[in-house]
Write a protein that holds these residues in place. Structure first.
Motif, mmCIF file in Angstrom:
data_model
loop_
_atom_site.group_PDB
_atom_site.id
_atom_site.type_symbol
_atom_site.label_atom_id
_atom_site.label_comp_id
_atom_site.label_asym_id
_atom_site.label_seq_id
_atom_site.Cartn_x
_atom_site.Cartn_y
_atom_site.Cartn_z
ATOM 1 N N ARG A 2 0.833 -1.210 0.000
ATOM 2 C CA ARG A 2 0.000 0.000 0.000
ATOM 3 C C ARG A 2 0.863 1.255 0.000
ATOM 4 N N LYS A 3 1.934 1.235 0.791
ATOM 5 C CA LYS A 3 2.838 2.390 0.838
ATOM 6 C C LYS A 3 3.548 2.587 -0.500
ATOM 7 N N MET A 4 3.935 1.471 -1.120
ATOM 8 C CA MET A 4 4.608 1.557 -2.417
ATOM 9 C C MET A 4 3.659 2.084 -3.480
ATOM 10 N N LYS A 5 2.424 1.635 -3.478
ATOM 11 C CA LYS A 5 1.437 2.118 -4.450
ATOM 12 C C LYS A 5 1.154 3.606 -4.248
ATOM 13 N N ALA A 6 1.078 4.031 -2.985
ATOM 14 C CA ALA A 6 0.863 5.453 -2.706
ATOM 15 C C ALA A 6 2.027 6.285 -3.223
ATOM 16 N N PHE A 7 3.236 5.776 -3.047
ATOM 17 C CA PHE A 7 4.430 6.462 -3.549
ATOM 18 C C PHE A 7 4.394 6.591 -5.065
ATOM 19 N N LEU A 8 4.033 5.493 -5.740
ATOM 20 C CA LEU A 8 4.030 5.484 -7.201
ATOM 21 C C LEU A 8 2.900 6.317 -7.796
ATOM 22 N N LYS A 9 1.876 6.605 -7.013
ATOM 23 C CA LYS A 9 0.817 7.491 -7.495
ATOM 24 C C LYS A 9 1.350 8.901 -7.710
ATOM 25 N N ASN A 10 2.282 9.293 -6.869
ATOM 26 C CA ASN A 10 2.863 10.636 -6.955
ATOM 27 C C ASN A 10 4.060 10.698 -7.891
ATOM 28 N N GLU A 11 4.748 9.565 -8.014
ATOM 29 C CA GLU A 11 5.945 9.543 -8.863
ATOM 30 C C GLU A 11 6.165 8.137 -9.390
ATOM 31 N N SER A 12 6.066 7.971 -10.693
ATOM 32 C CA SER A 12 6.212 6.645 -11.290
ATOM 33 C C SER A 12 7.239 6.620 -12.415
ATOM 34 N N GLU A 13 7.889 7.743 -12.678
ATOM 35 C CA GLU A 13 8.936 7.805 -13.694
ATOM 36 C C GLU A 13 10.237 8.262 -13.047
#
Length: 296
Positions: free
Chosen positions: A137-148
């Motif tokens: 869940r924490k990783m998905k939240a992080f990738l919502k803001n930055e995925s590149e």
């Protein structure tokens, strides 16, 4: 090509008990006859006192440990540096194991496949989007803001989203042909961890660059990774204190008495229960779960 079984161990003495158990299982299933065992350790005396002479040990001191953790003091970054170091010293097939692992059977098939350019991780944990665990869940939240992510050494932008497939990196198997990926793994670990200090960032980096080359295999049918069962450490302490007068060879025949997969079965079953089943179980048993009984 030569096969290498690689471990990194430092710090708390309980980790040496985990390592000791893992090495015993390797000898029980003749993995030592398939490979050269190499250990990076801060307590060389323990290795040389308790393990067979054919095991190679490289001493790591506090300075090296600090350097390998990097500027952000990320402990799992050391895994990347150890793997880089062993690849710089030898050419062949490599199987890196965390200390909380043990062999359940001979792994000649793993080394044969690695020799044919296959990659291994402990097991596939599925896509992030399907994982409901706290870290996911924490990783998905992080990738919502930055995925590149842009790494200067690369001529491409790394893109990771919730469809990314995650593999547990308690076991990492590869051959020398993948050595050029390891510098990229290090750079990606540093970039990810500088942005979000999740302890799985080294796993994400290995996952990205290795599965970019090929679809990994799982090692779980040969090697059990009991990361979920920290309670096993008290059992290991009991086991090694009880058997301290026995030789390494004598202890090999004793290790099945404390099989962590068996001893953790009630815990694993409890964790899979629904909320109401857990409540009923606690009323019925008077507990959540317990380590199953064993006799030394």
């Amino acid at each position: 090509m030569q096969n290498y079984l690689v471990y990194l161990i430092h710090g708390n003495p309980i980790y040496y008990y985990e390592l000791h158990y893992s090495i015993l299982s390797a000898y029980k299933h003749k993995v030592n006859e398939l490979s050269k065992i190499v250990i990076y350790a801060d307590d060389v005396v323990y290795i040389k006192t308790h393990f067979p002479e054919d095991i190679e040990v490289f001493s790591i001191d506090s300075t090296t440990i600090g350097k390998w953790k990097g500027k952000d003091n990320f402990i799992h970054r050391m895994k990347v540096k150890v793997i880089q170091d062993i690849v710089s010293k030898y050419e062949g097939n490599f199987l890196y194991l965390d200390s909380d692992t043990y062999f359940t059977k001979n792994c000649s098939e793993i080394f044969n496949n690695i020799n044919s350019n296959s990659v291994y991780f402990d097991k596939c944990e599925g896509k992030l989007i399907d994982n409901k665990g706290g870290i996911a869940r924490k990783m998905k939240a992080f990738l919502k803001n930055e995925s590149e992510f842009k790494i200067p050494l690369l001529n491409e932008t790394i893109k990771i989203d919730s469809d990314f497939t995650v593999w547990n990196a308690g076991v990492i198997g590869f051959n020398s042909s993948y050595s050029n990926q390891l510098k990229m793994v290090e750079k990606f670990v540093d970039l990810l961890y500088s942005k979000n200090q999740l302890f799985v960032m080294e796993q994400i980096a290995f996952n990205y660059f290795f599965q970019k080359q090929t679809t990994p295999f799982e090692s779980k049918n040969y090697i059990h990774h009991y990361w979920y069962f920290k309670e096993f450490r008290s059992v290991l302490t009991h086991f090694f204190e009880h058997n301290k007068s026995k030789s390494f060879e004598e202890m090999i025949v004793e290790i099945d008495k404390i099989n962590p997969e068996y001893l953790s079965s009630e815990k694993r079953a409890y964790k899979k229960m629904s909320f109401w089943k857990k409540q009923f179980h606690k009323i019925q048993k008077g507990r959540k779960w317990k380590i199953l009984d064993y006799k030394l």
